[in-house]
Design a protein around this motif. Structure first.
Motif, short mmCIF file in Angstrom:
data_model
loop_
_atom_site.label_atom_id
_atom_site.label_comp_id
_atom_site.label_asym_id
_atom_site.label_seq_id
_atom_site.Cartn_x
_atom_site.Cartn_y
_atom_site.Cartn_z
N PRO A 89 -18.41 -3.38 -0.17
CA PRO A 89 -18.22 -4.51 -1.30
C PRO A 89 -18.62 -4.28 -2.74
O PRO A 89 -17.89 -4.98 -3.39
N ASP A 90 -19.26 -3.24 -3.10
CA ASP A 90 -19.41 -2.98 -4.67
C ASP A 90 -17.84 -2.50 -5.34
O ASP A 90 -17.93 -2.17 -6.14
N GLN A 91 -17.15 -2.13 -4.25
CA GLN A 91 -15.65 -1.44 -4.59
C GLN A 91 -14.65 -2.43 -4.49
O GLN A 91 -13.51 -2.23 -5.15
N GLN A 92 -14.77 -3.45 -3.96
CA GLN A 92 -13.96 -4.50 -3.86
C GLN A 92 -13.22 -4.99 -5.15
O GLN A 92 -13.99 -5.15 -6.19
N GLY A 93 -11.91 -5.47 -5.51
CA GLY A 93 -11.42 -5.89 -6.55
C GLY A 93 -10.91 -4.76 -7.53
O GLY A 93 -10.53 -4.95 -8.55
N ARG A 94 -10.76 -3.30 -6.99
CA ARG A 94 -10.42 -2.34 -7.76
C ARG A 94 -9.09 -1.83 -7.44
O ARG A 94 -8.86 -0.73 -8.09
N GLY A 95 -8.49 -2.50 -6.38
CA GLY A 95 -7.21 -2.01 -6.15
C GLY A 95 -7.17 -1.11 -4.76
O GLY A 95 -6.17 -0.63 -4.47
N ILE A 96 -8.37 -0.97 -4.44
CA ILE A 96 -8.45 0.13 -3.23
C ILE A 96 -7.90 -0.28 -2.08
O ILE A 96 -7.15 0.55 -1.29
N GLY A 97 -8.00 -1.49 -1.71
CA GLY A 97 -7.43 -2.16 -0.41
C GLY A 97 -6.07 -2.13 -0.56
O GLY A 97 -5.33 -1.68 0.55
N GLY A 98 -5.29 -2.52 -1.56
CA GLY A 98 -3.92 -1.97 -1.80
C GLY A 98 -3.55 -0.66 -1.59
O GLY A 98 -2.42 -0.32 -1.04
N ARG A 99 -4.02 0.12 -2.05
CA ARG A 99 -3.99 1.61 -2.17
C ARG A 99 -4.02 2.08 -0.51
O ARG A 99 -3.05 2.90 -0.11
N LEU A 100 -4.83 1.72 0.08
CA LEU A 100 -5.10 1.91 1.50
C LEU A 100 -3.99 1.49 2.25
O LEU A 100 -3.27 2.20 3.12
N LEU A 101 -3.56 0.03 2.31
CA LEU A 101 -2.45 -0.53 2.92
C LEU A 101 -1.09 0.27 2.30
O LEU A 101 -0.34 0.49 3.44
N ALA A 102 -0.94 0.67 1.16
CA ALA A 102 0.33 1.23 0.84
C ALA A 102 0.32 2.81 1.54
O ALA A 102 1.38 3.31 1.92
N ALA A 103 -0.89 3.43 1.74
CA ALA A 103 -0.87 4.73 2.05
C ALA A 103 -0.58 4.70 3.61
O ALA A 103 0.14 5.51 4.19
N VAL A 104 -1.16 3.95 4.34
CA VAL A 104 -0.92 3.63 5.83
C VAL A 104 0.48 3.22 6.04
O VAL A 104 1.01 4.03 7.12
N GLU A 105 1.16 2.47 5.31
CA GLU A 105 2.53 2.17 5.64
C GLU A 105 3.34 3.36 5.22
O GLU A 105 4.12 3.46 5.98
N GLN A 106 3.11 4.13 4.27
CA GLN A 106 3.73 5.32 4.12
C GLN A 106 3.47 6.25 5.16
O GLN A 106 4.68 6.99 5.46
N ALA A 107 2.33 6.37 5.65
CA ALA A 107 2.04 7.51 6.80
C ALA A 107 2.95 7.19 8.08
O ALA A 107 3.11 7.90 9.04
N CYS A 108 3.25 5.78 8.37
CA CYS A 108 3.97 5.35 9.42
C CYS A 108 5.67 4.97 9.17
O CYS A 108 6.28 4.70 10.11
N ALA A 109 6.01 4.81 8.13
CA ALA A 109 7.11 4.40 7.58
C ALA A 109 8.44 4.89 8.31
O ALA A 109 9.23 4.32 8.71
N ASP A 110 8.53 6.14 8.76
CA ASP A 110 9.42 6.81 9.23
C ASP A 110 9.65 6.68 10.86
O ASP A 110 10.55 7.12 11.29
N ARG A 111 8.51 5.89 11.24
CA ARG A 111 8.27 5.79 12.81
C ARG A 111 8.55 4.36 13.18
O ARG A 111 8.61 3.89 14.52
N VAL A 112 8.51 3.52 12.16
CA VAL A 112 8.72 1.81 12.65
C VAL A 112 9.45 1.13 11.77
O VAL A 112 9.93 1.60 10.77
N ALA A 113 9.87 -0.01 12.45
CA ALA A 113 10.58 -0.91 11.39
C ALA A 113 10.05 -2.18 11.05
O ALA A 113 10.25 -3.15 10.17
N ARG A 114 8.50 -2.46 11.48
CA ARG A 114 7.47 -3.55 11.12
C ARG A 114 6.12 -3.06 11.11
O ARG A 114 5.72 -2.14 11.93
#
Length: 162
Positions: A89-114
């Motif tokens: 909670p004290d770290q929300q609003g700093r872009g961390i959620g977006g970074r995590l989402l981008a990183a997990v997308e990148q980690a799976c991108a070569d295996r999925v279409a969606r």
């Protein structure tokens, strides 16, 4: 600013910290929906350890030595099901959620279409984050406790080597 935050694969030793951050982050949702039995709040330490030991992709965000966020993705066929995106909670609003989402997308991108995920239909901040990352609401449904959820999907761009 997230320059001082690193996103790395989680290890089993991270389980306790992941659960602590997850519970703190989801308390806001519990208050919004007046439901303390949201699955991220009732998940046990053994269940988190099992996720870390299985085929699920689990990433954590660290600010120095402190774990400040996590996210998971389970690949099923051509879809990565993203879940348990949590930021302290004290770290929300700093872009961390977006970074995590981008990183997990990148980690799976070569295996999925969606990518698919869900969030509370009244969780404006979450819906905004997902919309900014290219997710579209494709359906609504109720969870096991009767809370209305928005189901979102993002189609990955066609790979140039395909």
């Amino acid at each position: 600013m997230t320059d001082d935050v690193t996103v790395v694969p989680a290890v089993v030793a991270d389980a306790g910290e992941i659960l602590t951050v997850q519970r703190a982050a989801y308390l806001v949702e519990a208050q919004r929906y007046r439901d303390v039995f949201l699955p991220p709040l009732t998940e046990t330490l053994d269940e988190v350890r099992a996720a870390l030991s299985g085929p699920v992709v689990v990433l954590v965000a660290r600010h120095g030595a402190r774990l400040v966020g996590s996210v998971r993705a389970r690949v099923d066929g051509d879809t990565a099901h993203v879940g348990r995106l949590s930021v302290a909670p004290d770290q929300q609003g700093r872009g961390i959620g977006g970074r995590l989402l981008a990183a997990v997308e990148q980690a799976c991108a070569d295996r999925v279409a969606r990518f698919a995920l869900f969030t509370g239909a009244r969780s404006a901040e979450n819906l905004g984050l997902y919309a900014r990352r290219g997710y579209l609401v494709v359906a609504h449904r109720s969870d096991e406790n009767g809370n209305r959820l928005a189901v979102l999907e993002k189609v990955t761009p066609a790979r140039s080597d395909a």
